[in-house]
Design an enzyme around this catalytic site. Structure first.
Site, short mmCIF file in Angstrom:
data_model
loop_
_atom_site.label_atom_id
_atom_site.label_comp_id
_atom_site.label_asym_id
_atom_site.label_seq_id
_atom_site.Cartn_x
_atom_site.Cartn_y
_atom_site.Cartn_z
N ASP A 89 0.86 -1.19 0.00
CA ASP A 89 0.00 0.00 0.00
C ASP A 89 0.89 1.23 0.00
O ASP A 89 1.84 1.31 0.79
CB ASP A 89 -0.86 -0.04 1.28
CG ASP A 89 -2.08 0.85 1.22
OD1 ASP A 89 -1.96 1.97 0.68
OD2 ASP A 89 -3.13 0.45 1.72
N ARG A 136 -0.61 4.43 0.02
CA ARG A 136 -1.47 5.60 0.27
C ARG A 136 -0.96 6.41 1.45
O ARG A 136 -1.19 7.60 1.52
CB ARG A 136 -2.90 5.13 0.56
CG ARG A 136 -3.63 4.73 -0.68
CD ARG A 136 -4.98 4.18 -0.35
NE ARG A 136 -4.89 2.87 0.27
CZ ARG A 136 -5.94 2.23 0.78
NH1 ARG A 136 -7.13 2.78 0.77
NH2 ARG A 136 -5.80 1.02 1.29
N1 LIG Z 1 -3.01 -2.28 -5.76
C1 LIG Z 1 -4.24 -2.73 -5.54
N2 LIG Z 1 -5.15 -1.82 -5.17
C2 LIG Z 1 -6.39 -2.24 -4.92
C3 LIG Z 1 -6.78 -3.58 -5.08
N3 LIG Z 1 -8.09 -3.67 -4.76
C4 LIG Z 1 -8.49 -2.41 -4.42
N4 LIG Z 1 -7.47 -1.55 -4.53
C5 LIG Z 1 -7.41 -0.12 -4.21
O1 LIG Z 1 -7.53 -0.01 -2.81
C6 LIG Z 1 -8.11 1.23 -2.48
C7 LIG Z 1 -9.30 0.94 -1.63
O2 LIG Z 1 -9.59 2.11 -0.95
P1 LIG Z 1 -10.88 2.31 -0.08
O3 LIG Z 1 -12.12 1.96 -0.87
O4 LIG Z 1 -10.79 3.69 0.47
O5 LIG Z 1 -10.80 1.21 1.03
P2 LIG Z 1 -9.76 0.86 2.15
O6 LIG Z 1 -8.88 1.98 2.50
O7 LIG Z 1 -9.06 -0.39 1.79
O8 LIG Z 1 -10.66 0.53 3.41
P3 LIG Z 1 -12.17 0.86 3.77
O9 LIG Z 1 -12.22 2.28 4.18
O10 LIG Z 1 -12.48 -0.07 4.87
O11 LIG Z 1 -13.00 0.58 2.53
C8 LIG Z 1 -8.45 1.92 -3.79
O12 LIG Z 1 -7.42 2.85 -4.08
C9 LIG Z 1 -8.47 0.74 -4.77
O13 LIG Z 1 -8.18 1.17 -6.10
C10 LIG Z 1 -5.79 -4.53 -5.48
O14 LIG Z 1 -6.04 -5.71 -5.62
N5 LIG Z 1 -4.54 -4.04 -5.70
#
Ligand SMILES: Nc1nc2c(ncn2[C@@H]2O[C@H](COP(=O)(O)OP(=O)(O)OP(=O)(O)O)[C@@H](O)[C@H]2O)c(=O)[nH]1
Ligand SMILES: [Zn+2]
Length: 531
Positions: free
Chosen positions: A439, A441
């Site tokens: 991650d 972010r």
């Molecule tokens: N690199 C990658 N990114 C993913 C994948 N699945 C989802 N994402 C990314 O993960 C992020 C999910 O962000 P949010 O929807 O804010 O969710 P979160 O921070 O994981 O947690 P919640 O607030 O509980 O939903 C987004 O930027 C998606 O594009 C994956 O398999 N690989």
């Protein structure tokens, strides 16, 4: 060293090479010796001038005035070394515009104040450099000062920020200027563009540690600093815009039909689930000492990494230690506020909040491999309900696609998952194998927007993310309740993701699986759908 000490052309040539290699190694190894570099470069130029006068050949590319810009000495500011000249002088004799050098008669140019000399970087003590004061965290915007980043001729000496406006869109600006679709000196007409609601100021705006990644006065910049814009011909742009709109989501029409959402004519306007919303668009403005502190690194380390890993795009990160602001070329965020915006900061009413990171494939195009859109829509619905009950509902949408790894990396991960057994137990490892991290972010900057909105507590946090939770709480904003996505909203193929997340520390009100159980959770294989 005086220029008179070097008399033989061959000596000069050797000396030039030696000086040049010293300059290069100083830049590579340290990057924090602008004064030394500038002094050495000045000598290089003096020697080059002597040599050119003597008609020497073979080394012309090193630093002769008028030499092509893509040479070794261009590592150091070609113009800045002539520190007796103003940084923005526009000479006609040393044009470095390659495109024009191919024309015998240059095509007529639209008026532009871009200098024909390329200014690769600037230095704090350089003649003509006079940044407008920037006292980050000062509550009085006039004592704080405007964010000034434009490199237009009238503004370049007064810049107090590195980078460019527009985040990632700054590159499109460059294309528009290059293709002569845009005059670099275009003056925006900000008539009637003021924020749609009056907002703040909040005490958090005056805390240099609470807001480090956006300009708390960014929504008011052209109006607060109109005298500076007018009197000094300084380019200043807003980095925040606030507007009002209606929005329509098909899922919310269903919510109304199912009786979960009841139209009130104000927030949920009608039977189609149409919503009234106040939206805040925010572009990033980083206060580098504050950003460094959030990441637990020193400012120099942060500057060096930003410089190196943007292909050396921003040399002033290295040479201008006096400039503390950086407008990075990244996406920003949007706040969707339901109900009266003033209630966001009211400690006496409840606040429901979803912080969401972009997932274009799901958010917009309905992919079922993750829970993004369902959780986003759930967040909107809950925010609307909270606002209808007299509280406040907020959804914040960050442009951090694919956990800030981008969509290409994300799809590579999907391929690796689908070509193997798509097990929840291997979910994060696959991302880490490809990207090196699971991650990027880094939620530590995310709470800034909450401080800016005046939020001091969150009653209902619509997120299971431990990273978002910890970052917010770390910033002194308590979260009273965490609300996971309801099971019935989890799409079929995204069980892998959600179970892997829960196992890795995401909040749940249910059971946390062990590794053996996790390896039993499979996603859909490509073969299941390919015929
Ligand atoms: N690199 C990658 N990114 C993913 C994948 N699945 C989802 N994402 C990314 O993960 C992020 C999910 O962000 P949010 O929807 O804010 O969710 P979160 O921070 O994981 O947690 P919640 O607030 O509980 O939903 C987004 O930027 C998606 O594009 C994956 O398999 N690989
Ligand atoms: Zn997603």
């Amino acid at each position: 060293m005086a220029s008179g000490e070097v008399s033989q052309p061959s000596d000069q040539s050797d000396l030039l090479k030696r000086i040049l290699s010293t300059v290069k190694s100083i830049q590579e190894d340290y990057g924090h010796l602008p004064a030394t570099v500038e002094a050495i470069q000045r000598q290089v130029n003096v020697l080059a001038g002597i040599k050119q006068a003597q008609g020497a050949v073979g080394e012309r590319h090193l630093s002769a005035p008028g030499a092509a810009p893509h040479t070794a000495t261009s590592l150091v500011n070609h113009q800045a070394t002539r520190s007796d000249q103003a940084a923005t002088e526009r000479p006609s004799s040393s044009r470095t515009d390659d495109s024009e050098s191919h024309h015998e008669t240059p095509p007529p140019r639209k008026h532009s104040t871009t200098t024909s000399r390329i200014i690769l970087t600037t230095y704090p003590e350089q003649s003509g450099i006079d940044p407008l004061p920037m006292n980050w965290g000062n509550s009085n915007p006039h004592e704080r000062g405007p964010v000034v980043v434009s490199r237009s001729q009238s503004t370049i000496r007064r810049r107090n920020a590195i980078g460019a406006h527009g985040g990632s869109y700054s590159i499109y600006f460059a294309l528009a200027v290059a293709s002569k679709n845009l005059d670099v000196d275009h003056k925006p007409d900000f008539t009637n563009t003021e924020p749609a609601v009056t907002f703040g100021p909040f005490p958090q705006w005056a805390d240099p540690k609470k807001i480090v990644s956006m300009d708390p006065f960014g929504h008011l910049a052209p109006w607060l600093f109109s005298d500076i814009i007018r009197d000094g011909d300084i380019h200043i742009r807003p980095t925040i815009a606030v507007t009002k709109a209606h929005m329509k989501l098909p899922e919310l029409e269903q919510s109304v039909r199912a009786g979960r959402l009841v139209p009130d004519g104000k927030i949920c306007i009608n039977e189609t689930g149409e919503l009234a919303v106040t939206k805040f668009a925010v572009e990033p403005v980083w206060y580098l000492p504050g950003v460094a502190e959030r990441f637990g690194v020193d400012e120099g380390t942060l500057r060096r990494s930003l410089f190196e890993n943007t292909g050396g795009s921003f040399p002033e990160l290295i040479t201008r230690g006096d400039i503390k602001l950086f407008l990075p070329p990244i996406g920003g965020l949007t706040v969707y506020c339901f109900g009266d915006p003033a209630k966001m900061s009211d400690p006496n009413v409840k606040l429901a909040l979803r912080v969401h990171d972009e997932c274009n494939g799901s958010d917009v195009f309905g992919s079922d491999i993750c829970t993004c859109r369902p959780y986003l829509i759930f967040g909107v619905e809950e925010a609307v309900k909270e606002a209808q009950q007299g509280g406040s509902g907020v959804v914040i949408y960050f442009r951090k696609e694919g956990r800030a790894l981008g969509e290409v990396t994300k799809y590579l991960v999907y391929n690796a998952r689908k070509r193997g057994a798509d097990r929840a137990s291997e979910y994060f490892q696959r991302t880490e194998n490809i990207a090196g991290v699971k991650d990027m972010r880094f939620q530590v900057l995310m709470p800034d927007i909450l401080h800016w909105l005046g939020i001091t507590k969150i009653d209902r946090m619509l997120s299971m993310s431990n990273m978002k939770h910890d970052a917010i709480v770390e910033q002194g904003i308590p979260i009273h309740e965490r609300i996971p996505i309801p099971d019935e909203l989890i799409p079929e193929d995204s069980r892998v993701e959600i179970d892997a997340k829960i196992h890795s520390g995401y909040f749940t009100t249910g059971k946390v699986m062990n590794m053996a159980e996790l390896s039993e959770v499979h996603g859909r294989a490509w073969e299941d759908v390919d015929h």
